[in-house]
Design a protein around this motif. Sequence first.
Motif, PDB file in Angstrom:
ATOM      1  N   UNK A 546      34.363 -26.248   8.178  1.00 14.39           N
ATOM      2  CA  UNK A 546      33.387 -25.742   9.163  1.00 14.39           C
ATOM      3  C   UNK A 546      32.451 -24.662   8.628  1.00 14.39           C
ATOM      4  N   UNK A 547      32.462 -24.398   7.316  1.00 13.85           N
ATOM      5  CA  UNK A 547      31.513 -23.440   6.728  1.00 13.85           C
ATOM      6  C   UNK A 547      30.416 -24.235   6.036  1.00 13.85           C
ATOM      7  N   UNK A 548      29.128 -23.927   6.315  1.00 14.95           N
ATOM      8  CA  UNK A 548      28.066 -24.684   5.649  1.00 14.95           C
ATOM      9  C   UNK A 548      28.200 -24.584   4.123  1.00 14.95           C
ATOM     10  N   UNK A 549      28.005 -25.702   3.449  1.00 16.62           N
ATOM     11  CA  UNK A 549      28.215 -25.729   1.988  1.00 16.62           C
ATOM     12  C   UNK A 549      27.263 -24.782   1.257  1.00 16.62           C
ATOM     13  N   UNK A 550      26.061 -24.578   1.807  1.00 19.24           N
ATOM     14  CA  UNK A 550      25.093 -23.702   1.121  1.00 19.24           C
ATOM     15  C   UNK A 550      25.652 -22.299   0.925  1.00 19.24           C
ATOM     16  N   UNK A 551      26.556 -21.890   1.823  1.00 23.59           N
ATOM     17  CA  UNK A 551      27.145 -20.547   1.691  1.00 23.59           C
ATOM     18  C   UNK A 551      28.260 -20.517   0.651  1.00 23.59           C
ATOM     19  N   UNK A 552      28.697 -21.702   0.254  1.00 28.52           N
ATOM     20  CA  UNK A 552      29.862 -21.756  -0.648  1.00 28.52           C
ATOM     21  C   UNK A 552      29.458 -21.951  -2.102  1.00 28.52           C
ATOM     22  N   UNK A 553      28.440 -22.821  -2.314  1.00 30.54           N
ATOM     23  CA  UNK A 553      28.162 -23.204  -3.702  1.00 30.54           C
ATOM     24  C   UNK A 553      27.438 -22.109  -4.480  1.00 30.54           C
ATOM     25  N   UNK A 554      27.727 -22.100  -5.778  1.00 29.82           N
ATOM     26  CA  UNK A 554      27.012 -21.164  -6.654  1.00 29.82           C
ATOM     27  C   UNK A 554      25.789 -21.887  -7.209  1.00 29.82           C
ATOM     28  N   UNK A 555      24.798 -21.104  -7.591  1.00 32.00           N
ATOM     29  CA  UNK A 555      23.540 -21.686  -8.062  1.00 32.00           C
ATOM     30  C   UNK A 555      23.757 -22.437  -9.379  1.00 32.00           C
TER      31      UNK A 555
END
Lengths: 830, 229
Positions: A546-555
Amino acid sequence: MKRLSLAIRLLIREVRSGELTILVLALIIAVTSSTAISLFADRLQRTMTNQAADFLAGDLVVSSPQKLPRVWHEKAGEFHLNLAQTAEFSSVLIENEEMLLAGIKAVSSAYPLRGHLKISDFDYQRQQIVHHGPGLGEAWVEKRVLSALKMKIGDMLAVGEKPLRITKIITYEPDKRGDLYSLSPRVMINSDDLQATRVIQPGSHVHYYFQFSGETKQLLKFKSWIKPRLNPSQRVMDIHEDRPQLGSALERAERYLGLSSIVVILISGVAIAMAARRYTERHFNTSAMLRCLGCKQNEILWLYVFQFLIIGFAASALGCLAGWLAQSYLFYLLANLLPPQVANPSWFAIVFGFVTGIVILFGFALPPILRLKQVPPLRVLRRDLLPLPTSAWIVYGLAMTIIMALIWRYTKDIRMSATILGVGWLLIAVLGGIIWGGLTLSKNLIPHLNLSWRFALQGLLRNQQGSISQMLAFSITLVAMILTFTVRTDLIDDWQKQLPENAPNHFALNIFADQLPSFQQHLLQNKISGSRYYPVVRGRLIEINNTPVQQIVSKDSQGENATHRDLSLTWTDQMPEDNRIVAGKWWDALATETKPLVSIEQKLAKSLDIKLGDILTFTIGSQRLNATVTSIRKVQWDTMKPNFYMIFPPGVLDGYAHTFITSFFLPDQKKSLLNKLLKSYPSITILEVDLILKQFKTILSQLTQAINYLLYFALLAGFMVLFAAVISTLDARIYDGAIMRTLGANRKLLNTTHLLEFILLGFFSGVIALIISEGVIFSLYSYVLHLEYRFNSELWLVVPVLGAFVVGCVGFWGVRNVVNRPPSTVLRDI
Amino acid sequence: MKQSPQKSENVIIQAENLSKTVATANGPLHILSSVNLTIISGESIAIVGASGSGKSTLLGLLAGLDAPSDGTIKIKEYFITDMDEDGRAEIRNRFIGFVFQSFQLLPGLTALENVMLPLELRNDRNERFSAQNLLDRVELTERLSHRPNQLSGGEQQRVALARAFVTTPTILFADEPTGNLDSKTGEHIIELLFQLNQEQQTTLVLVTHDPALASRCERIIKLEAGKMV
């Protein structure tokens, strides 16, 4: 200065007398092999890197959906980089009432910065290599375009609104990528004609590639300058990032080359140590006499050090020359496999060979030389007086430092190098102990043996310490040979397994369910073998627990790439054959589960920090789908078969719109089927990867050849050790033989005794070598080369017998003089 | 270099209370015990005794090839027992020549090169000329470029004699110089040895089993179980 001239005079006399022949030969072989390997590896690496750059048509490439800001161009100018650019897009061409979706590529005048294009006028036979693209008003096309549009060279082809004359057929394009634009039939035009086509409008789907070339340092600076300025849709590529298959093959080859050069240097070092030891022992009397005549200890040391320096310089120079010739010959032999432009030999590699020569000479020969200064002058009266052995700290310390430096150069990891070395020495100490125990126990056998066996065993027991070192030296040499051979075989097997002869070379995508049976039938009728058909549903991963992936992935991570685009989701009840579960369970073990499940690829899971039990949310069209992660798979991506990040069990995705994907092998002679296939199924997209595969296979076969030659070098150095070891014990054997013959032993008895002694040495060295090899190969495969370890039972049958045979033959040949020279001559010379 | 306070022109070697003991598995072994010996310059002296009596050990000690367990040795005015090995090497280089039973020629060098070697070690510029002269003197003019293994035993010992005398040593130590030769060749070598000794006024210390050879010396010292008798 006077001492130096005395050293030179003594050296000239020594050389003339043949005393130094073996040592000089051993050193020349060591330097020849290390220089040849160093030069060969260096040139091959640079050639392959250049070739890799050819794949990108530049050293560094930025891909972008938009043109690059002007300031980037200026920055490239500041770094003195050359720039070329290409724009790729799809466009429908209509000629002669035929329609074709072509991949248009508009190239600037500097394209290609690296590599070349191959073009021809009518057929593939007369190909021409060029380093530029088409001129203004021209179009170069793939042959397929002509047949599909019923055209010929010289016809006018309209690309958008611009009519262009077809002047050449493209047969090879260096930077052909595996995407839709590249794999559709190619039409190449000049970038100055691009605007006139009026195909590109704001919002058009275009891929720009900006290629840069220049000095490595400047490129690296430029790369680090642009990296933080890239937007998510832009990518910077070089060989390691853009071509994972080639990258890993190169990396393994580099590691193998490094490993081989260590092995050759190491075994040559052992040969030098043995030759130096014999030289030293033969000079005890000379040293005693020189001391008797008034030479001081340090003068004696310097006398020999000077001599060895001169030997080192001369032999290293000769070795460098021979190494240079050897590598030139290797490149000559491989001329058909290598690109026409091979990188020039670098001075650094030659200097490295030279320095290696001096370092290994002193590293392995200095401890015995140090003994010469310890020879007591009283030895002139009492021949039995021996100098004290050189401190074990110096002997092992020097050798260990050199081996450590070599391993470090290879691993670039001081802790790992120390561990390898520590474990190696521990192993040698333990094995030394075991051999000592074995030899001691074998004393009990002596009364029960016949004369030849008894003498042979007594020969080993007489100088137990010498026999142990000899067995260890033979073992280490055999280990090196086994290692080079096994790693080479497994590396090549692995590559061949990776890309078998009939590996799929075409992908078919967007096969609709209603087309599937007839498409399959079509391939079958034409005897085209293919992989499985997988359904594909396009979906995007949007949330993890339930956490948007954009907040999880590193650049810049793989995860980021995967979340920026639609993923191909599939379902299957059978796991693809090149996948392996590394965590969790496959569906058959989870039959009772009713909620949607998903299996994820290992690297993506790691990048997104996804664990078993996590809930992934996908959007498919306008719908959301939640699925629980129940397994993590390791996927072998480079098999040219369809593979997936996300696999669902049957039943979860069935309701969504889906197409099918497969891959198949189409031999060259059946290439014309492709047009028929495209005509019958216009909606199906065919990706042709055969050219890329061909290039990749060429590189692998080049590597295989090169690696075979390196193996021969290692084997040559290994045989040198065997000879040096045998010759190092020659004096004692000749003496013992002369005494035994004087006492009535016949030649047959002596021959049998020597043969048996060497056979025993070889056999047990083989067994010890196998024990060490298995340990080293296991660690090497697990931690360095990332190959699968397999216990090789054949080696256990072959190596001890081969060891006995080889050491037996070499030893027997080496000591043949013992029985051929009259005892009176031998005894008089002593 | 430490010099003797008592300078004596005639005494060339003085050994006092000389002992040599080595440790063995069965306890210490006394090879030489309390040997006192004075040798006058130009004197010829033979050390005789049975095998194992300590003759070669005494020769080795007197020549500075080994260090005694106890006692002092003075060569000319230098106490070599106070010197380290390098100091003794310098004394050997300046004053001493050797002839050995087993010739001890360097196998890789020719006859001429073997004779030149001690001069080369002294940085003597006329090494070739002097060496050729001495080889002429021992009648080996035709054998200059031969290696030891191409020479007979007698020829090898003549090369060794030339090498010993080429530096005009003050003292010559000879260890069984005829031990490896037949009697006729041995006699010839002895002749040469004493002739050269005479010409160069060298002090000669030789170890031998041969009574005929010993009798040609001015003085005979007999050793028994490491003691002078």
